[in-house]
Design a protein around this motif. Structure first.
Motif, PDB file in Angstrom:
ATOM      1  N   ASP A 158       1.350   9.155 -10.777  1.00  0.00           N
ATOM      2  CA  ASP A 158       0.853   8.958 -12.135  1.00  0.00           C
ATOM      3  C   ASP A 158      -0.598   9.401 -12.209  1.00  0.00           C
ATOM      4  OD1 ASP A 158      -0.542   6.951 -10.807  1.00  0.00           O
ATOM      5  OD2 ASP A 158       0.519   5.306 -11.763  1.00  0.00           O
ATOM      6  N   GLY A 159      -1.280   9.055 -13.263  1.00  0.00           N
ATOM      7  CA  GLY A 159      -2.651   9.473 -13.458  1.00  0.00           C
ATOM      8  C   GLY A 159      -3.638   8.862 -12.479  1.00  0.00           C
ATOM      9  N   GLN A 160      -3.243   7.820 -11.770  1.00  0.00           N
ATOM     10  CA  GLN A 160      -4.120   7.139 -10.819  1.00  0.00           C
ATOM     11  C   GLN A 160      -3.841   7.527  -9.366  1.00  0.00           C
ATOM     12  OE1 GLN A 160      -6.739   5.215 -11.704  1.00  0.00           O
ATOM     13  NE2 GLN A 160      -6.189   5.979 -13.729  1.00  0.00           N
ATOM     14  N   ALA A 161      -2.931   8.455  -9.146  1.00  0.00           N
ATOM     15  CA  ALA A 161      -2.537   8.822  -7.782  1.00  0.00           C
ATOM     16  C   ALA A 161      -3.720   9.338  -6.961  1.00  0.00           C
ATOM     17  CB  ALA A 161      -1.418   9.860  -7.808  1.00  0.00           C
ATOM     18  N   LEU A 162      -4.545  10.159  -7.546  1.00  0.00           N
ATOM     19  CA  LEU A 162      -5.690  10.706  -6.817  1.00  0.00           C
ATOM     20  C   LEU A 162      -6.694   9.609  -6.467  1.00  0.00           C
ATOM     21  CD1 LEU A 162      -6.985  13.176  -5.599  1.00  0.00           C
ATOM     22  CD2 LEU A 162      -8.025  13.666  -7.811  1.00  0.00           C
ATOM     23  N   ALA A 163      -6.885   8.657  -7.362  1.00  0.00           N
ATOM     24  CA  ALA A 163      -7.795   7.538  -7.085  1.00  0.00           C
ATOM     25  C   ALA A 163      -7.285   6.702  -5.918  1.00  0.00           C
ATOM     26  CB  ALA A 163      -7.963   6.674  -8.330  1.00  0.00           C
ATOM     27  N   ARG A 164      -5.961   6.491  -5.860  1.00  0.00           N
ATOM     28  CA  ARG A 164      -5.394   5.733  -4.738  1.00  0.00           C
ATOM     29  C   ARG A 164      -5.538   6.499  -3.435  1.00  0.00           C
ATOM     30  NH1 ARG A 164      -1.745   4.312  -8.916  1.00  0.00           N
ATOM     31  NH2 ARG A 164      -0.381   6.045  -8.394  1.00  0.00           N
ATOM     32  N   LEU A 165      -5.365   7.816  -3.465  1.00  0.00           N
ATOM     33  CA  LEU A 165      -5.553   8.625  -2.264  1.00  0.00           C
ATOM     34  C   LEU A 165      -7.010   8.542  -1.799  1.00  0.00           C
ATOM     35  CD1 LEU A 165      -4.562  10.628  -0.149  1.00  0.00           C
ATOM     36  CD2 LEU A 165      -4.987  12.461  -1.809  1.00  0.00           C
ATOM     37  N   ARG A 166      -7.934   8.541  -2.728  1.00  0.00           N
ATOM     38  CA  ARG A 166      -9.350   8.398  -2.369  1.00  0.00           C
ATOM     39  C   ARG A 166      -9.621   7.034  -1.727  1.00  0.00           C
ATOM     40  NH1 ARG A 166     -11.194  11.129  -7.848  1.00  0.00           N
ATOM     41  NH2 ARG A 166     -11.233  13.293  -7.154  1.00  0.00           N
ATOM     42  N   GLN A 167      -8.941   5.985  -2.213  1.00  0.00           N
ATOM     43  CA  GLN A 167      -9.080   4.660  -1.591  1.00  0.00           C
ATOM     44  C   GLN A 167      -8.595   4.710  -0.146  1.00  0.00           C
ATOM     45  OE1 GLN A 167      -6.789   2.221  -4.348  1.00  0.00           O
ATOM     46  NE2 GLN A 167      -8.675   1.121  -4.885  1.00  0.00           N
ATOM     47  N   LEU A 168      -7.467   5.372   0.084  1.00  0.00           N
ATOM     48  CA  LEU A 168      -6.943   5.510   1.445  1.00  0.00           C
ATOM     49  C   LEU A 168      -7.944   6.246   2.328  1.00  0.00           C
ATOM     50  CD1 LEU A 168      -4.696   5.443   3.626  1.00  0.00           C
ATOM     51  CD2 LEU A 168      -3.836   7.567   2.617  1.00  0.00           C
ATOM     52  N   HIS A 169      -8.464   7.363   1.848  1.00  0.00           N
ATOM     53  CA  HIS A 169      -9.418   8.140   2.639  1.00  0.00           C
ATOM     54  C   HIS A 169     -10.693   7.347   2.918  1.00  0.00           C
ATOM     55  CE1 HIS A 169      -7.568  12.311   1.539  1.00  0.00           C
ATOM     56  NE2 HIS A 169      -6.799  11.582   2.314  1.00  0.00           N
ATOM     57  N   ALA A 172       0.840  -1.201   0.000  1.00  0.00           N
ATOM     58  CA  ALA A 172       0.000   0.000   0.000  1.00  0.00           C
ATOM     59  C   ALA A 172       0.876   1.252   0.000  1.00  0.00           C
ATOM     60  CB  ALA A 172      -0.930  -0.004   1.211  1.00  0.00           C
ATOM     61  N   ARG A 173       1.944   1.259   0.779  1.00  0.00           N
ATOM     62  CA  ARG A 173       2.858   2.413   0.787  1.00  0.00           C
ATOM     63  C   ARG A 173       3.482   2.621  -0.587  1.00  0.00           C
ATOM     64  NH1 ARG A 173       5.085   0.729   6.197  1.00  0.00           N
ATOM     65  NH2 ARG A 173       6.656  -0.293   4.946  1.00  0.00           N
ATOM     66  N   ARG A 174       3.909   1.523  -1.223  1.00  0.00           N
ATOM     67  CA  ARG A 174       4.503   1.635  -2.562  1.00  0.00           C
ATOM     68  C   ARG A 174       3.500   2.207  -3.550  1.00  0.00           C
ATOM     69  NH1 ARG A 174       7.038  -3.451  -1.615  1.00  0.00           N
ATOM     70  NH2 ARG A 174       5.297  -4.420  -2.690  1.00  0.00           N
ATOM     71  N   ALA A 175       2.254   1.714  -3.498  1.00  0.00           N
ATOM     72  CA  ALA A 175       1.222   2.192  -4.423  1.00  0.00           C
ATOM     73  C   ALA A 175       0.915   3.666  -4.180  1.00  0.00           C
ATOM     74  CB  ALA A 175      -0.045   1.352  -4.280  1.00  0.00           C
ATOM     75  N   LEU A 176       0.846   4.087  -2.926  1.00  0.00           N
ATOM     76  CA  LEU A 176       0.541   5.488  -2.616  1.00  0.00           C
ATOM     77  C   LEU A 176       1.690   6.424  -2.987  1.00  0.00           C
ATOM     78  CD1 LEU A 176      -1.249   4.954   0.787  1.00  0.00           C
ATOM     79  CD2 LEU A 176      -2.275   5.963  -1.259  1.00  0.00           C
ATOM     80  N   ASN A 177       2.901   5.907  -3.104  1.00  0.00           N
ATOM     81  CA  ASN A 177       4.045   6.735  -3.490  1.00  0.00           C
ATOM     82  C   ASN A 177       4.142   6.949  -4.992  1.00  0.00           C
ATOM     83  OD1 ASN A 177       5.278   7.543  -1.096  1.00  0.00           O
ATOM     84  ND2 ASN A 177       6.261   5.564  -0.835  1.00  0.00           N
ATOM     85  N   LEU A 178       3.402   6.192  -5.785  1.00  0.00           N
ATOM     86  CA  LEU A 178       3.451   6.344  -7.238  1.00  0.00           C
ATOM     87  C   LEU A 178       2.837   7.678  -7.647  1.00  0.00           C
ATOM     88  CD1 LEU A 178       2.329   2.782  -8.370  1.00  0.00           C
ATOM     89  CD2 LEU A 178       4.653   3.715  -8.374  1.00  0.00           C
TER      90      LEU A 178
END
Length: 76
Positions: free
Chosen positions: A49-60, A41-47
């Motif tokens: 790219d165009g999907q960064a905001l979607a991953r941040l929304r998943q975290l939230h 999860a940390r690795r994915a959140l550090n990327l």
């Protein structure tokens, strides 16, 4: 000041979304909560790219649903 000392660096008025502790500027979570995330999860959140905001929304969404941080799975 309240008598509590903060670590050095720039801190915001917005606390960590998970534990409400002060967090540095541009960090998603405080250091303690970030360390509690699974490594994938940390690795994915550090990327960045165009999907960064979607991953941040998943975290939230995960935090807002009050699930443990250790169970977070981020879709890369």
């Amino acid at each position: 000041m309240t008598g509590q000392s903060l670590p050095r660096g720039a801190y915001t008025a917005s606390p960590c979304r998970s534990c409400r502790a002060p967090k540095p500027v541009r960090w998603y979570l405080c250091g303690r909560c970030w360390a509690g995330l699974p490594e994938p999860a940390r690795r994915a959140l550090n990327l960045r790219d165009g999907q960064a905001l979607a991953r941040l929304r998943q975290l939230h969404a995960h935090i807002d649903s009050e699930q443990p941080l250790e169970e977070l799975e981020i879709t890369p």
